[in-house]
Structure formats: structure tokens, C-alpha cells
Scaffold this motif. Structure first.
Motif, short mmCIF file in Angstrom:
data_model
loop_
_atom_site.label_atom_id
_atom_site.label_comp_id
_atom_site.label_asym_id
_atom_site.label_seq_id
_atom_site.Cartn_x
_atom_site.Cartn_y
_atom_site.Cartn_z
N LYS A 118 -19.73 -0.68 -18.14
CA LYS A 118 -19.16 -1.23 -17.06
C LYS A 118 -18.01 -0.38 -16.53
N ILE A 119 -18.27 0.04 -15.21
CA ILE A 119 -17.24 0.82 -14.63
C ILE A 119 -16.36 0.04 -13.54
N ASP A 120 -15.37 -0.07 -13.44
CA ASP A 120 -14.56 -0.95 -12.45
C ASP A 120 -13.92 0.03 -11.22
N LEU A 121 -13.98 -0.37 -10.15
CA LEU A 121 -13.65 0.50 -8.93
C LEU A 121 -13.12 -0.64 -8.13
N VAL A 122 -11.83 0.15 -7.47
CA VAL A 122 -10.94 -0.65 -6.40
C VAL A 122 -10.76 0.18 -5.19
N ARG A 123 -10.84 -0.30 -3.97
CA ARG A 123 -10.44 0.38 -2.87
C ARG A 123 -9.22 0.10 -2.53
N GLU A 124 -8.13 1.14 -2.59
CA GLU A 124 -6.83 1.16 -2.35
C GLU A 124 -6.61 1.93 -0.76
N ILE A 125 -6.58 1.17 0.10
CA ILE A 125 -6.22 2.08 1.39
C ILE A 125 -4.74 2.22 1.25
N PRO A 126 -4.16 3.44 1.68
CA PRO A 126 -2.76 3.84 1.72
C PRO A 126 -2.18 2.85 2.66
N ASP A 127 -0.71 2.71 2.50
CA ASP A 127 0.21 2.01 3.41
C ASP A 127 0.08 2.59 4.78
N ALA A 128 0.05 3.89 5.10
CA ALA A 128 -0.14 4.61 6.07
C ALA A 128 -1.15 4.48 6.81
N MET A 129 -2.40 3.98 6.33
CA MET A 129 -3.55 3.78 6.92
C MET A 129 -3.80 2.18 7.37
N LYS A 130 -3.10 1.59 6.97
CA LYS A 130 -3.22 0.08 6.99
C LYS A 130 -2.73 -0.26 8.56
N PRO A 131 -3.32 -1.35 9.02
CA PRO A 131 -2.67 -1.53 10.59
C PRO A 131 -1.20 -2.01 10.45
N ARG A 132 -0.72 -1.94 11.42
CA ARG A 132 1.03 -2.24 11.43
C ARG A 132 1.10 -2.58 12.99
N GLN A 133 2.28 -3.56 13.15
CA GLN A 133 2.64 -3.89 14.28
C GLN A 133 3.48 -2.91 14.89
N ILE A 134 3.51 -2.67 16.41
CA ILE A 134 4.30 -1.72 16.94
C ILE A 134 5.23 -2.53 17.96
#
Length: 151
Positions: A118-134
Motif C-alpha cells: 500500500k502506497i500513500d499519496l497526498v496532493r499538497e498544493i503550495p500556499d503560493a498556488m492556492k486562491p487568495r483574496q485581493i
């Protein structure tokens, strides 16, 4: 087998080369070697697990390599001479299974129990790529105005 014409997409997109290569080569995936059998399971919003049935293999006979959007699992049985099988139904042939990983999917660990890898995988999107309010400023005062859009 039907063919897919990707020419219109090539003309209007930039940076999707890897995706198009996967689509063009998808014909190679069907009807190919299906050993060892495996499952790909979504166990959470950004968590996945690949399970491979490796009956007869030990953890020492299996290697897992993760490199730039590719996960490779290889197995090779140690030679055990001197056995004479009347029927040999448990496969011991070497294998190599390659999985293509999406951007930001990382291998977090692997476990081997009861013939299942069993191989565990996680998608970790960097904070710089996450949506943010402007913040929106008005006129010359450059005072931030709160954006009232629903998130």
C-alpha cells in the motif's frame, strides 16, 4: 480503437504538453500487461492510496521510486533453486508498474502487509498556488476596500 485529434487544443493552450502526451499514449494502456493487479483509491479529498497484490513477494524484493510526477514500483523474486513444482500458479515473474502522478502529488509512505503493498499519496498544493483574496483600493487614497464577493 478511435483516435483523438488534439490539434485544436495544441493551437489554443500553453503548458499542457504532459497532459496531451498522456492522452496520445493512452492507447498503450489498454490491453497491456495487467500484472500485478492493483487498485487506486481516493481515501480523502487530497489523499490517495495505491494497493498492489504481491503474493509471494517480500518487501526486500520490491522497490518503490518516486521522481518528478512518476511513481515506479518494481519487483524481482530472489532465485530459489532446488524446488520442483508440480503446479506453479503463484506468479514470481519480475514486474515494473509505472504510475503518472498529477502536479503536487507526493508519496508519503508505503507499507507491506499480508501480500499487499500500500502506497500513500497526498496532493499538497503550495500556499503560493492556492486562491487568495485581493484587496481593492479606491481612488488616490489607496485604502483597501473589502471585496464582498462570495468565496
Amino acid at each position: 480503437m478511435t483516435t483523438l485529434d488534439l490539434a485544436p487544443l495544441w493551437r489554443s493552450t500553453v503548458g499542457f504538453d504532459r497532459l496531451f502526451d498522456l492522452l496520445e499514449n493512452s492507447g498503450q494502456w489498454t490491453g497491456g500487461d495487467n500484472y500485478p493487479p492493483y487498485d487506486i483509491e481516493r481515501v480523502g479529498e487530497d489523499h490517495y492510496q495505491i494497493s498492489l497484490a504481491l503474493a509471494g513477494f517480500t518487501p526486500d524484493e520490491v522497490s518503490i521510486t518516486a521522481e518528478q510526477n512518476t511513481l515506479t514500483v518494481e519487483g524481482r523474486k530472489a532465485e530459489k533453486g532446488g524446488r520442483q513444482y508440480l503446479y506453479h500458479g503463484i506468479s514470481s515473474r519480475p514486474f515494473r508498474r509505472i504510475f503518472s502522478l498529477a502536479e503536487y502529488v507526493q508519496v508519503k509512505g508505503a507499507s507491506f502487509e499480508n501480500g499487499m503493498l500500500k502506497i500513500d499519496l497526498v496532493r499538497e498544493i503550495p500556499d503560493a498556488m492556492k486562491p487568495r483574496q485581493i484587496a481593492i483600493t479606491t481612488g488616490g487614497d489607496h485604502q483597501p476596500v473589502e471585496n464582498k464577493q462570495a468565496a
